[in-house]
Design an enzyme around this catalytic site. Sequence first.
Site, PDB file in Angstrom:
ATOM      1  N   LYS A   1       0.776  -1.273   0.127  1.00 55.32           N
ATOM      2  CA  LYS A   1       0.131   0.002  -0.006  1.00 55.32           C
ATOM      3  C   LYS A   1       0.718   1.591  -0.051  1.00 55.32           C
ATOM      4  O   LYS A   1       0.499   1.944   0.774  1.00 55.32           O
ATOM      5  CB  LYS A   1      -0.999  -0.457   1.073  1.00 55.32           C
TER       6      LYS A   1
ATOM      7  N   ASP B   1      -6.985 -15.798   2.891  1.00 52.85           N
ATOM      8  CA  ASP B   1      -8.360 -16.790   2.974  1.00 52.85           C
ATOM      9  C   ASP B   1      -9.152 -16.406   1.991  1.00 52.85           C
ATOM     10  O   ASP B   1      -9.787 -17.384   0.871  1.00 52.85           O
ATOM     11  CB  ASP B   1      -8.794 -16.021   4.006  1.00 52.85           C
TER      12      ASP B   1
ATOM     13  N   ASP C   1      -5.158  -3.181  -2.035  1.00 58.19           N
ATOM     14  CA  ASP C   1      -7.081  -3.249  -2.662  1.00 58.19           C
ATOM     15  C   ASP C   1      -7.666  -3.619  -4.252  1.00 58.19           C
ATOM     16  O   ASP C   1      -8.123  -4.288  -4.398  1.00 58.19           O
ATOM     17  CB  ASP C   1      -7.701  -1.790  -2.767  1.00 58.19           C
TER      18      ASP C   1
ATOM     19  N   ASP D   1      -2.415 -12.381   5.707  1.00 60.55           N
ATOM     20  CA  ASP D   1      -3.887 -13.290   5.804  1.00 60.55           C
ATOM     21  C   ASP D   1      -4.805 -12.870   5.724  1.00 60.55           C
ATOM     22  O   ASP D   1      -5.643 -13.851   4.781  1.00 60.55           O
ATOM     23  CB  ASP D   1      -3.670 -12.396   6.912  1.00 60.55           C
TER      24      ASP D   1
HETATM   25  C1  IPM Z   1      -4.118 -17.744  10.386  1.00 63.09           C
HETATM   26  C2  IPM Z   1      -4.594 -17.450  11.267  1.00 63.09           C
HETATM   27  C3  IPM Z   1      -3.576 -16.271  12.193  1.00 63.09           C
HETATM   28  C4  IPM Z   1      -3.294 -15.678  12.073  1.00 63.09           C
HETATM   29  C5  IPM Z   1      -4.274 -16.353  14.030  1.00 63.09           C
HETATM   30  C6  IPM Z   1      -5.433 -17.986  13.862  1.00 63.09           C
HETATM   31  C7  IPM Z   1      -3.591 -15.713  14.734  1.00 63.09           C
HETATM   32  O1  IPM Z   1      -6.120 -16.296  10.594  1.00 63.09           O
HETATM   33  O2  IPM Z   1      -2.908 -18.012  10.081  1.00 63.09           O
HETATM   34  O3  IPM Z   1      -4.435 -17.239   9.204  1.00 63.09           O
HETATM   35  O4  IPM Z   1      -4.571 -13.996  11.494  1.00 63.09           O
HETATM   36  O5  IPM Z   1      -2.464 -15.765  11.637  1.00 63.09           O
HETATM   37 MG    MG Z   2      -5.574 -15.835   8.485  1.00 57.27          MG
END
Ligand code: IPM
Ligand code: MG
Length: 356
Positions: A191, A251, A223, A247
């Site tokens: 960013k 996901d 973004d 993180d």
């Molecule tokens: C991940 C999880 C962890 C993180 C949590 C559980 C602390 O979300 O491994 O991505 O935020 O790193």
């Molecule tokens: Mg995570």
Amino acid sequence: MTRKILVLPGDGIGPEIVAEAVKVLEKLVAEGVELELEFGLIGGAAYDAEGHPLPPGTLASARAADAVLLGAVGGPRYEQLDRALRPEQGLLGLRAELELFANLRPAILYPQLADASTLKPGVVAGLDIMIVRELTGGIYFGQPRGIRVLENGEKEGFNTLVYRESEIERIGRSAFEIARKRGKKLCSVDKANVLEVTELWRQVMTRLARDYPDVELSHMYVDNAAMQLVRAPKQFDVIVTTNMFGDILSDAAAMLTGSIGMLPSASLDANAKGMYEPIHGSAPDIAGRGVANPLATILSVAMMLRYTLGLPDQARRIETAVGTVLDRGLRTADIAAAGESAVGTSEMGDAVIAAL
Ligand code: IPM
Ligand code: MG
């Protein structure tokens, strides 16, 4: 030389899925691979037994081990505890104490599961991305941090996003090396238009690129990267980014494949010692019912064989076995199409063993 593996099942579905991965490890041992398994406590399970999510014994065993296999940590029972005693601190503590700064999170779409993605097949077919997330720095660990009371009595929360050049350089080198062994494209996500610390991030990545002329480096604001991941994810090969951006983006990338229950991860130190765990969490809602998908944990064993134990052929063998059970139509509930019947956790594990 016998290599030591510390197994930390953790909380929620952790023990169930890890049990299946242990069957795979035991099969390798039976075939002559020299591995010694030790079991330990982490997260809520460790808090319940010993009053701390990362007991000293667990940390000592982790230091002594060549690799750690972890299930998952956390659960609603622990959410009211002091932050320092919550299960997540066990995980964050291990990452920090073992200096596992390089977090590798692949997002691969298995052709057998193309229908599981919420995106159109054309957008995700053949998807194979590697996210390299910085794991021991940035806003997760920066000081000062806390919640303080201002003079007017109002509370203020604060965290610090900080990266030293050396921290950026070491994760950058890891990412360039990985890109070199894959599609030779690296996208650094920052960013830099707003945050000085990621302006420095961009400068360091640009400087490093000179040492890797065979890798094509690009930069993207976070973004835009989030948007591009769901718009045209196949443009990416390797992504390198900060702890918190990684993180979040990992996901999103995982869900492109429609099956977070399929994705492993590796967290490595400078010597390729590593902790291996599924990307998904402890799923307390289905814990103890024997329905969780063990494949991400089994594939984490494959990553361990490849990155820490130097046994790429065994890694491929496990990955092939997983492909075989998917070809045969076996599905746990998370990856079963509507109306398709699902197998349980141990049935899936046994099928992988049979396919091996
Ligand atoms: C991940 C999880 C962890 C993180 C949590 C559980 C602390 O979300 O491994 O991505 O935020 O790193
Ligand atoms: Mg995570």
